[in-house]
Design an enzyme around this catalytic site. Sequence first.
Site, PDB file in Angstrom:
ATOM      1  N   HIS A  17      -7.107  -3.298   7.680  1.00  0.00           N
ATOM      2  CA  HIS A  17      -8.156  -3.766   7.108  1.00  0.00           C
ATOM      3  C   HIS A  17      -8.740  -4.728   7.785  1.00  0.00           C
ATOM      4  CE1 HIS A  17      -5.265  -2.897   3.501  1.00  0.00           C
ATOM      5  NE2 HIS A  17      -6.248  -2.149   3.194  1.00  0.00           N
ATOM      6  N   LYS A  41      -1.213   1.306  -9.784  1.00  0.00           N
ATOM      7  CA  LYS A  41      -0.128   0.884 -10.809  1.00  0.00           C
ATOM      8  C   LYS A  41       0.593  -0.200 -10.134  1.00  0.00           C
ATOM      9  CE  LYS A  41      -0.710   5.249 -13.306  1.00  0.00           C
ATOM     10  NZ  LYS A  41      -0.478   6.668 -12.802  1.00  0.00           N
ATOM     11  N   ARG A  90      -8.738   6.597   8.216  1.00  0.00           N
ATOM     12  CA  ARG A  90      -7.552   6.465   9.283  1.00  0.00           C
ATOM     13  C   ARG A  90      -7.325   8.205   9.656  1.00  0.00           C
ATOM     14  NH1 ARG A  90      -4.154   3.231   5.195  1.00  0.00           N
ATOM     15  NH2 ARG A  90      -5.534   4.305   4.064  1.00  0.00           N
ATOM     16  N   SER A 128      -0.649  -0.386   3.602  1.00  0.00           N
ATOM     17  CA  SER A 128      -0.353  -1.379   2.812  1.00  0.00           C
ATOM     18  C   SER A 128       1.127  -0.976   2.254  1.00  0.00           C
ATOM     19  CB  SER A 128      -1.117  -1.621   1.568  1.00  0.00           C
ATOM     20  OG  SER A 128      -2.207  -2.443   2.111  1.00  0.00           O
TER      21      SER A 128
HETATM   22  P1  ADP Z   1      -7.769   1.798  -1.485  1.00  0.00           P
HETATM   23  O1  ADP Z   1      -6.540   1.538  -2.684  1.00  0.00           O
HETATM   24  O2  ADP Z   1      -9.010   1.678  -2.225  1.00  0.00           O
HETATM   25  O3  ADP Z   1      -7.553   3.059  -0.529  1.00  0.00           O
HETATM   26  P2  ADP Z   1      -6.825  -0.101   0.616  1.00  0.00           P
HETATM   27  O4  ADP Z   1      -6.394  -1.470   0.232  1.00  0.00           O
HETATM   28  O5  ADP Z   1      -5.854   1.118   0.683  1.00  0.00           O
HETATM   29  O6  ADP Z   1      -7.718   0.473  -0.653  1.00  0.00           O
HETATM   30  O7  ADP Z   1      -7.732   0.266   1.496  1.00  0.00           O
HETATM   31  C1  ADP Z   1      -9.242  -0.313   1.710  1.00  0.00           C
HETATM   32  C2  ADP Z   1      -9.872   0.103   2.690  1.00  0.00           C
HETATM   33  O8  ADP Z   1      -9.306   0.098   3.987  1.00  0.00           O
HETATM   34  C3  ADP Z   1      -9.861   1.738   2.650  1.00  0.00           C
HETATM   35  O9  ADP Z   1     -11.112   2.115   3.054  1.00  0.00           O
HETATM   36  C4  ADP Z   1      -9.027   2.072   3.479  1.00  0.00           C
HETATM   37  O10 ADP Z   1      -9.210   3.556   4.220  1.00  0.00           O
HETATM   38  C5  ADP Z   1      -9.204   0.971   4.776  1.00  0.00           C
HETATM   39  N1  ADP Z   1      -7.951   1.196   5.556  1.00  0.00           N
HETATM   40  C6  ADP Z   1      -6.844   0.560   4.933  1.00  0.00           C
HETATM   41  N2  ADP Z   1      -6.010   0.611   6.172  1.00  0.00           N
HETATM   42  C7  ADP Z   1      -6.696   1.121   7.149  1.00  0.00           C
HETATM   43  C8  ADP Z   1      -6.234   1.031   8.779  1.00  0.00           C
HETATM   44  N3  ADP Z   1      -5.269   0.942   9.148  1.00  0.00           N
HETATM   45  N4  ADP Z   1      -7.496   1.388   9.527  1.00  0.00           N
HETATM   46  C9  ADP Z   1      -8.571   1.681   8.893  1.00  0.00           C
HETATM   47  N5  ADP Z   1      -9.030   1.414   7.609  1.00  0.00           N
HETATM   48  C10 ADP Z   1      -8.214   1.161   6.728  1.00  0.00           C
END
Ligand code: ADP
Length: 163
Positions: A17, A41, A90, A128
């Site tokens: 992120h 959830k 990703r 995450s």
């Molecule tokens: P969501 O539940 O909306 O997918 P996330 O917290 O999982 O939210 O991710 C928020 C944003 O960050 C999304 O656009 C996701 O693709 C991006 N993201 C998460 N992890 C990575 C990563 N390792 N590399 C690049 N982008 C990431």
Amino acid sequence: MRIAICPGSFDPVTFGHLDIIGRASLLFDRLIVAVTRNQIKNPLFSAEERVEMLKDVLETYNNVEVDSFDGLTVDYALHKKAKAIVRGLRVVSDFENEFRMALTNKKLACHVETVFLMTRGEYSFISSSTVKEIAFFGGSLRSLVPPLVEEKLKHKYKYLPQS
Ligand code: ADP
């Protein structure tokens, strides 16, 4: 002023992120990292905790702020006068869902663009949920999340009843 939002669950924030946020902060005058309150959830961290962690790890960025929101992402973007929604990509499996979301959002608010930033190779496997699984089993998180997040994860799992 070019304003963008970067929405997500951030449960919790990872180096993946932070890479996307850091790079997006160079493309826009103002970047609002927006924690979704209602989209997953059983989050491990409350929306307040997720916001707090993001604020701590992003405090050195002058043009980045942290907020949270309920409801549709496009409504939030319009409310903040944002021209763009930044998302990270990703693996190939992200694409289908992101493509569908971007098209839906375009339908709902045609002036808001979705901007995709491709992950850096070394972060492509970080999510995450992987981070939470590693934390649950007591593995090393040093290369995945900032030290403050590692501490919070350890604290959470120490006090969670094992089932
Ligand atoms: P969501 O539940 O909306 O997918 P996330 O917290 O999982 O939210 O991710 C928020 C944003 O960050 C999304 O656009 C996701 O693709 C991006 N993201 C998460 N992890 C990575 C990563 N390792 N590399 C690049 N982008 C990431």
